[in-house]
Design a protein around this motif. Structure first.
Motif, PDB file in Angstrom:
ATOM      1  N   ASN A 536       1.385  -1.355   0.138  1.00 32.93           N
ATOM      2  CA  ASN A 536       0.100  -0.015  -0.490  1.00 32.93           C
ATOM      3  C   ASN A 536       0.664   1.073   0.223  1.00 32.93           C
ATOM      4  O   ASN A 536       0.427   2.464  -0.872  1.00 32.93           O
ATOM      5  CB  ASN A 536      -1.201  -0.172   1.080  1.00 32.93           C
ATOM      6  CG  ASN A 536      -1.982  -0.419   1.070  1.00 32.93           C
ATOM      7  OD1 ASN A 536      -2.297  -1.315  -0.146  1.00 32.93           O
ATOM      8  ND2 ASN A 536      -2.971  -0.942   1.831  1.00 32.93           N
ATOM      9  N   ALA A 537       1.468   0.885   0.512  1.00 34.14           N
ATOM     10  CA  ALA A 537       2.539   2.796   0.674  1.00 34.14           C
ATOM     11  C   ALA A 537       3.528   2.716  -0.547  1.00 34.14           C
ATOM     12  O   ALA A 537       3.664   3.925  -0.720  1.00 34.14           O
ATOM     13  CB  ALA A 537       3.741   2.122   2.010  1.00 34.14           C
ATOM     14  N   ALA A 540       0.944   4.068  -2.924  1.00 34.47           N
ATOM     15  CA  ALA A 540       1.310   5.389  -2.273  1.00 34.47           C
ATOM     16  C   ALA A 540       2.044   6.809  -3.140  1.00 34.47           C
ATOM     17  O   ALA A 540       1.540   8.064  -3.030  1.00 34.47           O
ATOM     18  CB  ALA A 540       0.794   5.902  -0.540  1.00 34.47           C
ATOM     19  N   GLY A 572      -1.155  10.463   2.132  1.00 33.67           N
ATOM     20  CA  GLY A 572      -1.534  10.339   2.829  1.00 33.67           C
ATOM     21  C   GLY A 572      -2.999   9.772   3.041  1.00 33.67           C
ATOM     22  O   GLY A 572      -2.983  10.028   1.721  1.00 33.67           O
ATOM     23  N   ILE A 573      -3.222   9.458   3.559  1.00 36.01           N
ATOM     24  CA  ILE A 573      -4.750   9.977   3.787  1.00 36.01           C
ATOM     25  C   ILE A 573      -5.927  10.633   3.813  1.00 36.01           C
ATOM     26  O   ILE A 573      -5.594  11.365   5.082  1.00 36.01           O
ATOM     27  CB  ILE A 573      -5.389   8.648   4.871  1.00 36.01           C
ATOM     28  CG1 ILE A 573      -4.642   7.280   4.588  1.00 36.01           C
ATOM     29  CG2 ILE A 573      -6.749   7.887   4.695  1.00 36.01           C
ATOM     30  CD1 ILE A 573      -4.418   6.370   6.116  1.00 36.01           C
ATOM     31  N   VAL A 581     -10.979   3.685   6.478  1.00 32.17           N
ATOM     32  CA  VAL A 581      -9.732   2.456   5.518  1.00 32.17           C
ATOM     33  C   VAL A 581      -9.999   0.677   5.957  1.00 32.17           C
ATOM     34  O   VAL A 581      -9.654   0.206   5.024  1.00 32.17           O
ATOM     35  CB  VAL A 581      -7.902   2.862   5.625  1.00 32.17           C
ATOM     36  CG1 VAL A 581      -7.932   4.037   5.177  1.00 32.17           C
ATOM     37  CG2 VAL A 581      -7.761   3.230   7.095  1.00 32.17           C
ATOM     38  N   PHE A 586     -13.969  -0.641   1.776  1.00 36.38           N
ATOM     39  CA  PHE A 586     -13.238   0.438   1.214  1.00 36.38           C
ATOM     40  C   PHE A 586     -11.900   0.367   0.335  1.00 36.38           C
ATOM     41  O   PHE A 586     -10.713  -0.237   0.624  1.00 36.38           O
ATOM     42  CB  PHE A 586     -13.052   1.235   2.799  1.00 36.38           C
ATOM     43  CG  PHE A 586     -12.760   2.720   2.377  1.00 36.38           C
ATOM     44  CD1 PHE A 586     -13.436   3.544   2.526  1.00 36.38           C
ATOM     45  CD2 PHE A 586     -11.323   3.184   2.221  1.00 36.38           C
ATOM     46  CE1 PHE A 586     -13.364   5.372   1.796  1.00 36.38           C
ATOM     47  CE2 PHE A 586     -10.909   4.013   2.081  1.00 36.38           C
ATOM     48  CZ  PHE A 586     -11.782   5.249   2.119  1.00 36.38           C
ATOM     49  N   THR A 588      -9.561   2.991  -2.568  1.00 35.07           N
ATOM     50  CA  THR A 588      -9.535   4.518  -3.410  1.00 35.07           C
ATOM     51  C   THR A 588      -9.103   4.326  -4.555  1.00 35.07           C
ATOM     52  O   THR A 588      -8.714   5.362  -5.849  1.00 35.07           O
ATOM     53  CB  THR A 588      -9.394   5.432  -2.249  1.00 35.07           C
ATOM     54  OG1 THR A 588      -7.436   5.579  -2.601  1.00 35.07           O
ATOM     55  CG2 THR A 588     -10.153   5.496  -1.439  1.00 35.07           C
ATOM     56  N   LYS A 589      -8.958   3.141  -4.965  1.00 32.95           N
ATOM     57  CA  LYS A 589      -7.759   2.032  -5.922  1.00 32.95           C
ATOM     58  C   LYS A 589      -8.772   1.994  -6.765  1.00 32.95           C
ATOM     59  O   LYS A 589      -9.610   1.193  -6.784  1.00 32.95           O
ATOM     60  CB  LYS A 589      -6.575   1.815  -5.517  1.00 32.95           C
ATOM     61  CG  LYS A 589      -5.812   1.699  -4.610  1.00 32.95           C
ATOM     62  CD  LYS A 589      -4.696   0.879  -3.936  1.00 32.95           C
ATOM     63  CE  LYS A 589      -4.121   1.089  -3.464  1.00 32.95           C
ATOM     64  NZ  LYS A 589      -3.820   0.043  -2.648  1.00 32.95           N
ATOM     65  N   GLY A 592      -8.484  -1.580  -6.646  1.00 34.52           N
ATOM     66  CA  GLY A 592      -8.250  -2.321  -6.012  1.00 34.52           C
ATOM     67  C   GLY A 592      -9.516  -3.227  -5.123  1.00 34.52           C
ATOM     68  O   GLY A 592     -11.222  -3.278  -5.577  1.00 34.52           O
ATOM     69  N   MET A 593      -9.603  -4.072  -3.973  1.00 34.43           N
ATOM     70  CA  MET A 593     -10.868  -4.937  -3.699  1.00 34.43           C
ATOM     71  C   MET A 593     -11.289  -3.872  -2.658  1.00 34.43           C
ATOM     72  O   MET A 593     -12.866  -4.471  -1.945  1.00 34.43           O
ATOM     73  CB  MET A 593      -9.668  -6.207  -3.350  1.00 34.43           C
ATOM     74  CG  MET A 593     -10.939  -7.467  -3.542  1.00 34.43           C
ATOM     75  SD  MET A 593     -10.665  -9.208  -3.627  1.00 34.43           S
ATOM     76  CE  MET A 593      -9.223  -9.117  -2.520  1.00 34.43           C
ATOM     77  N   GLY A 594     -10.116  -3.650  -1.651  1.00 29.72           N
ATOM     78  CA  GLY A 594     -10.617  -2.870  -0.489  1.00 29.72           C
ATOM     79  C   GLY A 594     -10.394  -3.830   0.683  1.00 29.72           C
ATOM     80  O   GLY A 594     -11.388  -3.889   1.690  1.00 29.72           O
ATOM     81  N   GLY A 596      -7.352  -5.500   1.910  1.00 27.43           N
ATOM     82  CA  GLY A 596      -6.359  -5.365   2.422  1.00 27.43           C
ATOM     83  C   GLY A 596      -6.315  -4.880   3.871  1.00 27.43           C
ATOM     84  O   GLY A 596      -6.339  -6.138   4.983  1.00 27.43           O
ATOM     85  N   ALA A 598      -8.531  -4.307   6.031  1.00 27.12           N
ATOM     86  CA  ALA A 598      -9.815  -5.163   6.952  1.00 27.12           C
ATOM     87  C   ALA A 598      -9.344  -6.197   6.971  1.00 27.12           C
ATOM     88  O   ALA A 598      -9.044  -7.006   8.636  1.00 27.12           O
ATOM     89  CB  ALA A 598     -11.292  -5.545   5.939  1.00 27.12           C
ATOM     90  N   ALA A 621       1.326   8.803   5.000  1.00 21.06           N
ATOM     91  CA  ALA A 621       0.389   8.270   6.314  1.00 21.06           C
ATOM     92  C   ALA A 621       1.318   7.011   6.853  1.00 21.06           C
ATOM     93  O   ALA A 621       2.229   6.689   6.855  1.00 21.06           O
ATOM     94  CB  ALA A 621      -0.184   6.440   5.442  1.00 21.06           C
ATOM     95  N   PHE A 623       1.623   3.523   9.266  1.00 15.08           N
ATOM     96  CA  PHE A 623       0.539   2.477   9.718  1.00 15.08           C
ATOM     97  C   PHE A 623       1.785   2.140  10.684  1.00 15.08           C
ATOM     98  O   PHE A 623       2.735   1.478  11.030  1.00 15.08           O
ATOM     99  CB  PHE A 623       0.232   1.706   8.558  1.00 15.08           C
ATOM    100  CG  PHE A 623      -0.623   1.765   7.853  1.00 15.08           C
ATOM    101  CD1 PHE A 623       0.445   2.637   7.068  1.00 15.08           C
ATOM    102  CD2 PHE A 623      -1.787   1.598   8.334  1.00 15.08           C
ATOM    103  CE1 PHE A 623      -1.845   3.357   5.858  1.00 15.08           C
ATOM    104  CE2 PHE A 623      -2.682   1.749   7.429  1.00 15.08           C
ATOM    105  CZ  PHE A 623      -2.576   2.250   6.225  1.00 15.08           C
TER     106      PHE A 623
END
Ligand code: ADP
Length: 631
Positions: A536-537, A540, A572-573, A581, A586, A588-589, A592-594, A596, A598, A621, A623
């Motif tokens: 993810n990073a 980004a 950042g988010i 997130v 969820f 924004t890509k 994306g599947m949203g 990861g 979760a 961001a 984490f």
């Protein structure tokens, strides 16, 4: 009746009065019972019954027979009864006085108005009736009841008489004593001194002759009762008391009711036996005995039939024998008589109620409460079990989901993996070709060839390592918790993506903690989390300026917690998205599947840890994962 008049006279409310009257009538019908109501309705003329007692109205055992007979008569009679009771007091005296005054008294009472039936209780009364009936009531039918068969004067019986006789079976009474207390050596015979009692002394001696020396009899008939009490208190072992009768003692004192027996029971140091039901219940041990009901049933039957018009001569009864043996449980306990020594068919009475009988409702209530509780507990256990199964299942699903997610992550890494494999494979090929060329020469430099072979081996190991890591991350394993060192686990995850970062011109830095971080967990699952966060990073920072593409991973110990921080220099988010997130789906890509983050959060929480996302003040961001340290 006067109580009813005001109700009937409520004339101002006739309907209410009618209802009340109907109610009273119904109540009367219910109380009297249907059978009685039918039988007694045509009430005939009054029947007069003359009841003659031998010793007195309260003289046991006869009083008990008389009481039972009277109660039964009242219950069964379809006529109104006038029971007139008289007592033949002369039987009380050891030397009976003249009977004439009593005869005269009765004569004056019944002359011209004889009773409908004469009922004599006991042998002295039977004798009296037989002797004076001619003068007193010559034509009146007579029932001679409660007479021992040996005392029935058969010569003077007429067609107007019915006899209800009983038999005192002394042998049976003594057999019982020797059965329940086989060590008995002596029986002390408690008996009074009236003519009737004297008769019995001879009878008992005669009847018990077959016993021989088996048991010795000691007679108290010539003692005052006071003296008997003294002796009964100091009886030698293996002695029992036999209660015959104590109507009048040797001192001429009369004993009514059961007071004499009760005082004997209070002082005696030995068990007391008797063969009469009226003496049973509180003082005597028991055995086969003359039952009151057996006699009263036949007596009342005879009276009813005679009053109904039947000829007395046609009414005959067998002599009544002892009923089945009965024992007083309290006496059995007191004298340690085992229930197993009692004859078959014995009835044990006056047993102390068991705890169950005394506290039945309370026990039932407690049992019900326990049952309900047991039900609740088993329900809860069942629920717990189901929850555990569900938890295991959900972990399994999580492992499967994580596995699928790893595939998709690895899919993204394909290019870099291919690149990482290509590099050593290419080097191996180049080195091999170089070695071949060297070997074709006339004098090959063996040292250089050896150097080349060592390079080939190193490159081969590098390629194998890439494949091993890939396999380990793709291995389908169930959730498996073990003691792991977090710095190494994170390093291995970074090893997987290092080439990708390289390929994308991203600076991927790792700063492990200076101390070992031992946590409990599934290394593959935790690597999955770290991998996801790094990818993810990298996503980004991909669009950022080439000089600012940085992803830094670090681990630190913060108190009892191990922390993994993954920071980037991306945009950042969006602050509105910070709270969402970690929600499933969820993203924004565009592709994306949203899932990861979760999955990452679920894995971290299954490790009793937490994961948070924030924006750094200088951009990008951050984490943070926190896991409990175990040592
Ligand atoms: P996906 O990567 O499939 O979108 P994820 O659950 O991994 O699913 O991420 C959810 C969303 O969180 C991403 O779409 C992105 O908007 C945001 N996100 C995650 N990591 C970062 C990060 N390092 N910088 C900015 N946004 C991020």
């Amino acid at each position: 009746m006067s109580g009813r008049e005001p109700i009937a006279s409520v004339g101002s409310r006739p309907i209410m009065a009618a209802w009340l009257a109907l109610g009273l009538l119904l109540a009367a019908c219910i109380l009297s019972g249907p059978a009685d109501a039918v039988e007694r309705s045509p009430r005939g003329e009054l029947k007069r019954v003359l009841l003659l007692h031998s010793f007195g109205r309260e003289f046991r055992p006869w009083s008990e027979y008389a009481r039972d007979i009277k109660a039964e008569l009242e219950r069964q009679s379809i006529w109104p009864l006038d029971v007139q009771e008289h007592t033949l007091l002369s039987a009380r005296f050891n030397n009976p006085g003249p009977e004439a005054p009593f005869v005269d008294y009765l004569h004056s009472l019944y002359e011209g108005a004889p009773p409908d039936i004469v009922l004599s209780i006991g042998a002295p009364a039977a004798r009296f009736v037989q002797r004076y009936r001619g003068k007193l009531f010559p034509d009146t039918p007579t029932v001679l009841t409660v007479v021992e068969q040996r005392l029935v004067n058969r010569f003077d019986l007429t067609d107007n008489d019915v006899v209800v006789s009983v038999r005192n079976d002394f042998m049976a009474a003594f057999d019982n004593i020797l059965r329940v207390l086989p060590d008995t050596k002596t029986v002390a015979m408690v008996i009074g001194a009236s003519p009737l009692e004297k008769f019995w002394i001879d009878e008992v001696k005669r009847e018990l002759k077959p016993l021989g020396d088996r048991v010795g009899l000691v007679w108290y008939s010539d003692l005052a009762f006071e003296e008997i009490l003294k002796r009964a208190a100091k009886l030698p072992p293996n002695t029992v008391l036999f209660w015959g009768l104590m109507s009048v003692d040797a001192a001429g004192i009369v004993y009514e009711g059961d007071s004499a027996l009760r005082s004997l029971h209070a002082v005696a140091n030995a068990p007391i036996f008797s063969y009469q039901e009226p003496f049973f219940g509180g003082s005597t041990v028991g055995g086969p005995m003359q039952l009151t009901k057996d006699t009263s049933r036949k007596t009342v039957d005879a009276v009813m039939r005679i009053l109904g018009g039947e000829k007395p001569a046609s009414i005959k009864y067998e002599t009544i024998e002892f009923g089945p043996p009965r024992y007083d449980w309290r006496e059995l306990q007191r004298w340690s008589i085992s229930e197993s020594s009692l004859p078959a068919g014995s009835e044990i009475m006056f047993r102390d109620p068991t705890t169950w009988e005394t506290y039945r409702w309370q026990l039932l209530l407690i049992a019900a409460v326990i049952l309900v509780q047991a039900g609740l507990i088993s329900g809860l256990l069942h629920e717990r079990r189901r929850r555990q199964v569900a938890e295991v299942e959900s972990r399994q699903r999580l492992a499967e989901l994580a596995h699928a997610n790893r595939y998709s992550a690895v899919g993204e890494l394909t290019t870099s993996i291919a690149h990482e494999l290509n590099q050593p494979l290419g080097a191996i090929l180049t080195n091999t070709e170089t070695a071949e060329l060297l070997l074709k020469g006339t004098s090959p430099d063996i040292d250089e060839v050896r150097q080349i072979l060592a390079d080939i081996r190193r490159d081969d190991q590098r390629a194998s390592e890439v494949i091993r890591r890939l396999r380990s991350v793709l291995r389908k394993t169930p959730f498996e918790v073990k003691d792991i060192e977090l710095n190494d686990t994170v390093r291995e995850a970074i090893g997987l993506v290092a080439a990708v970062a390289d390929g994308r011109r991203i600076a991927l830095a790792y700063m492990p903690a200076s101390v070992d971080l031992h946590v409990k967990g599934d290394p593959v699952q935790l690597q999955q989390v770290v991998l996801n966060l790094i990818i993810n990073a990298m996503d980004a920072v991909s669009d950022a300026d080439k000089k600012k593409r940085e992803v830094s991973v670090s681990t630190v110990r913060a108190g009892n917690q191990a922390e993994i921080r993954i920071a980037d220099t991306g945009p950042g988010i969006a602050s509105a998205d910070l709270g969402s997130v970690f929600n499933p789906f969820f993203t924004t890509k565009p592709q994306g599947m949203g899932m990861g983050l979760a999955i990452a959060r679920t894995i971290v929480e299954a490790h009793h840890g937490m994961i948070a996302a924030e924006n750094q003040p200088w951009g990008g961001a951050l984490f943070t994962i926190r896991l409990p340290i175990i040592r």
